[in-house]
Scaffold this motif. Structure first.
Motif, mmCIF file in Angstrom:
data_model
loop_
_atom_site.group_PDB
_atom_site.id
_atom_site.type_symbol
_atom_site.label_atom_id
_atom_site.label_comp_id
_atom_site.label_asym_id
_atom_site.label_seq_id
_atom_site.Cartn_x
_atom_site.Cartn_y
_atom_site.Cartn_z
ATOM 1 N N ARG A 71 -16.849 9.274 18.397
ATOM 2 C CA ARG A 71 -18.018 8.511 17.942
ATOM 3 C C ARG A 71 -18.926 8.134 19.109
ATOM 4 O O ARG A 71 -20.148 8.098 18.973
ATOM 5 C CB ARG A 71 -17.569 7.273 17.171
ATOM 6 C CG ARG A 71 -16.975 7.604 15.802
ATOM 7 C CD ARG A 71 -16.714 6.364 14.976
ATOM 8 N NE ARG A 71 -15.637 5.549 15.529
ATOM 9 C CZ ARG A 71 -15.711 4.251 15.716
ATOM 10 N NH1 ARG A 71 -16.821 3.595 15.432
ATOM 11 N NH2 ARG A 71 -14.673 3.579 16.196
ATOM 12 N N LEU A 129 -23.007 8.923 19.506
ATOM 13 C CA LEU A 129 -23.990 7.882 19.793
ATOM 14 C C LEU A 129 -24.717 8.152 21.101
ATOM 15 O O LEU A 129 -25.913 7.852 21.245
ATOM 16 C CB LEU A 129 -23.299 6.517 19.851
ATOM 17 C CG LEU A 129 -22.778 5.982 18.513
ATOM 18 C CD1 LEU A 129 -21.812 4.818 18.752
ATOM 19 C CD2 LEU A 129 -23.938 5.540 17.636
ATOM 20 N N ARG A 168 -22.111 -1.089 21.697
ATOM 21 C CA ARG A 168 -22.018 -2.148 20.681
ATOM 22 C C ARG A 168 -21.930 -1.575 19.275
ATOM 23 O O ARG A 168 -21.359 -2.196 18.370
ATOM 24 C CB ARG A 168 -23.202 -3.104 20.801
ATOM 25 C CG ARG A 168 -24.517 -2.592 20.230
ATOM 26 C CD ARG A 168 -25.568 -3.689 20.154
ATOM 27 N NE ARG A 168 -26.750 -3.214 19.444
ATOM 28 C CZ ARG A 168 -27.771 -3.994 19.110
ATOM 29 N NH1 ARG A 168 -27.766 -5.278 19.435
ATOM 30 N NH2 ARG A 168 -28.800 -3.522 18.445
ATOM 31 N N GLU A 169 -22.525 -0.380 19.071
ATOM 32 C CA GLU A 169 -22.457 0.233 17.751
ATOM 33 C C GLU A 169 -21.028 0.629 17.398
ATOM 34 O O GLU A 169 -20.681 0.737 16.214
ATOM 35 C CB GLU A 169 -23.386 1.446 17.692
ATOM 36 C CG GLU A 169 -24.864 1.099 17.786
ATOM 37 C CD GLU A 169 -25.298 0.142 16.687
ATOM 38 O OE1 GLU A 169 -24.919 0.371 15.520
ATOM 39 O OE2 GLU A 169 -25.996 -0.844 17.004
ATOM 40 N N ARG A 178 -18.469 -3.550 14.444
ATOM 41 C CA ARG A 178 -17.854 -3.512 13.115
ATOM 42 C C ARG A 178 -16.360 -3.273 13.286
ATOM 43 O O ARG A 178 -15.940 -2.184 13.646
ATOM 44 C CB ARG A 178 -18.496 -2.419 12.270
ATOM 45 C CG ARG A 178 -19.985 -2.590 12.088
ATOM 46 C CD ARG A 178 -20.663 -1.291 11.676
ATOM 47 N NE ARG A 178 -22.106 -1.339 11.871
ATOM 48 C CZ ARG A 178 -22.704 -1.114 13.040
ATOM 49 N NH1 ARG A 178 -21.980 -0.800 14.115
ATOM 50 N NH2 ARG A 178 -24.014 -1.196 13.147
ATOM 51 N N LEU A 205 -30.959 -8.402 13.538
ATOM 52 C CA LEU A 205 -29.916 -7.455 13.158
ATOM 53 C C LEU A 205 -29.293 -7.864 11.828
ATOM 54 O O LEU A 205 -28.831 -9.004 11.676
ATOM 55 C CB LEU A 205 -28.835 -7.418 14.239
ATOM 56 C CG LEU A 205 -27.665 -6.464 14.003
ATOM 57 C CD1 LEU A 205 -28.103 -5.026 14.246
ATOM 58 C CD2 LEU A 205 -26.495 -6.834 14.916
#
Length: 375
Positions: free
Chosen positions: A19, A23, A143-144, A148, A327
Motif C-alpha cells: 500500500r 501511495l 498518514r494515509e 485508519r 478532513l
C-alpha cells in the motif's frame, strides 16, 4: 541509542509495504525514506531511534526495484530475526568509514524523495549532498496508511484503554492531601507498568494552580485539601499501541465556589464532542461541538488547546481534532476527545477519552466515570 525490533507478521508487513508503494506513486515521488521511529515500526516492526549512523528503509515507487534497508553492521547484528528475505527487502549493511547516504540512494530512479518526520537534519543534509536534492515530507503519504486502524490495531487500543482505566480506578490509593505530586506520580507510573504497559510514557499530576497548565508534569507541591487535581496518564503496551486518558479529581470538597458549574460545562462539552463523532463529519466540526458548549457557558477563553489528537503507535498522530482541519472522519480513525478549562494560577480541569469512529458513529475506549471524582 540504536534500533530495536518487535514482532510483526509477514502478511501484515507485506500488505503495508504494498500500500505504501501505491501511495508513493500517487504522490509523484521516486521513493520514500523511512528512518527509525513509529513509521518504521508500523511498516516492518523495527523501532528505536535515529542517531548519527544512518539507518533507513528505502521504498522505491518503481515496482521493479525492491525496498532496501540501510543499516550499520553493528545494529544489524541485533536484527537477525526480522524476516527481510520474506519481505523481499534487500539489506545494505555498512561500516564506519563508508558513505551510507550514497549507499541509500544507489539504484533509485531520478526524482523527488519523501522523508519520514523522524529523519534528523543531520541525515537530510548529507542525503542532499549525496544527490537527494528535491526533498519532500512523507507524512501526507504515510498518514494515509496509519490513520485508519485495522481490527487488530483497534483491539490493541481497546486493551490499552482498559489498562489505563484500571490505573485510574486505583488513583484514590495514592492521591491524598499531604503527599507531593511527585510522590503520587511515582506510584501511578509503577501501576501503569503493573497494569500491562511496557512503560509509563507520561504522568501529569497537576494539583491546585498547577492544574491550569495543561502540560505540567509533576512538582514537589504538596496536595492540599480542597485542591482540584488533573491526572493525565498513558503509555504504550508491548505492542507499541498507546493509551492516554485524563480524569480530574478533588481532594475532598473543592475549595473554590466556581468549580461545580464550570466542571458541569466541561462535562457537557466533552459529551457534545463525542456525540458529534461519526463518519463524514469533519475533524473541525468535532472541535466546534466541544467549544460551542464552553463558549455558551462563558468559558470559551478558558479552553486553550485543540479538542483532540489521533493515537496509535504514537500518543500524538493524525488526525488532529482542531479548527481548520476539514478532513472527514472515517471508520477506523482513533483519537482523543479532551476539552479543558483552565484558570491560570487557580485551577484547571480536563476530561479525556480515546474514541474510535465506527459505522454506527463512535465507540469510547475509556470507561471510567467522568464526573469530578471527590476522594
Amino acid at each position: 541509542m540504536g534500533v530495536t525490533s518487535s514482532t510483526i507478521d509477514v502478511p501484515t508487513a507485506r500488505d503495508r509495504l504494498h500500500r505504501l508503494r501505491a501511495l508513493t506513486e500517487a504522490a509523484g515521488v521516486s521513493a520514500v525514506v523511512v528512518s527509525p521511529g513509529s513509521d518504521l515500526r508500523y511498516l516492518i516492526g523495527i523501532g528505536g531511534a535515529s542517531h548519527e549512523r544512518l539507518t533507513a528503509l528505502v521504498v522505491p515507487t518503481d515496482p521493479g526495484l525492491p525496498p532496501h534497508f540501510v543499516v550499520p553492521k553493528l545494529e544489524y547484528a541485533g536484527l537477525g530475526h526480522v524476516p527481510f528475505a520474506e519481505l523481499c527487502i534487500e539489506v545494505r549493511p555498512w561500516v564506519d568509514g563508508e558513505n551510507a547516504h550514497t549507499l541509500a540512494l544507489a539504484g533509485l530512479r531520478p526524482g523527488p524523495l519523501a522523508f519520514s518526520d523522524t529523519t534528523p537534519a543531520l541525515h537530510l543534509f548529507q542525503l542532499r549532498d549525496a544527490g537527494a536534492v528535491d526533498q519532500r515530507p512523507a507524512w501526507p503519504i504515510v498518514r494515509e496508511l496509519r490513520m485508519r486502524k485495522t481490527p487488530a490495531e483497534l483491539a490493541e487500543l481497546r486493551a490499552a484503554g482498559a489498562a489505563i482505566d484500571r490505573v485510574h480506578a486505583r488513583v484514590a490509593e495514592w492521591l491524598r492531601p499531604g503527599r507531593t505530586e511527585r510522590e503520587v506520580a511515582g506510584d501511578i507510573a509503577a501501576a501503569i507498568v503493573d497494569e500491562g504497559h511496557a512503560t509509563a510514557e507520561f504522568v501529569i499530576v497537576g494539583s491546585g494552580p498547577n492544574g491550569s497548565s495543561p502540560h505540567h508534569a509533576v512538582s514537589d507541591r504538596v496536595v492540599e485539601r480542597g485542591d482540584v487535581i488533573v491526572v493525565d496518564i498513558g503509555g504504550p503496551l508491548p505492542s507499541g499501541y498507546c493509551s492516554d486518558s485524563t480524569r480530574t479529581y478533588a481532594a475532598g470538597p473543592a475549595s473554590r465556589a466556581d468549580v461545580p458549574s464550570a466542571y458541569a460545562a466541561l462535562l457537557a462539552s466533552q459529551q457534545a464532542a463525542v456525540d458529534a463523532v461519526r463518519p463524514g463529519v469533519s475533524c473541525q466540526e468535532v472541535d466546534r461541538a466541544a467549544r460551542r458548549v464552553l463558549v455558551e457557558a462563558g468559558l470559551g477563553d478558558h479552553f486553550i488547546h485543540r479538542t483532540g489528537h489521533g493515537i496509535g503507535l504514537d500518543v500524538h498522530e493524525e488526525p488532529y481534532i482542531v479548527e481548520g482541519n476539514e478532513l472527514p472522519l472515517e471508520v477506523g480513525m482513533t483519537f482523543s476527545i479532551e476539552p479543558c478549562i483552565v484558570f491560570p494560577g487557580r485551577w484547571g480541569a480536563r476530561i479525556e477519552d480515546i474514541v474510535a469512529v465506527t459505522d454506527a458513529g463512535v465507540e469510547r475506549l475509556n470507561h471510567r466515570p467522568r464526573d469530578l471524582t471527590v476522594l
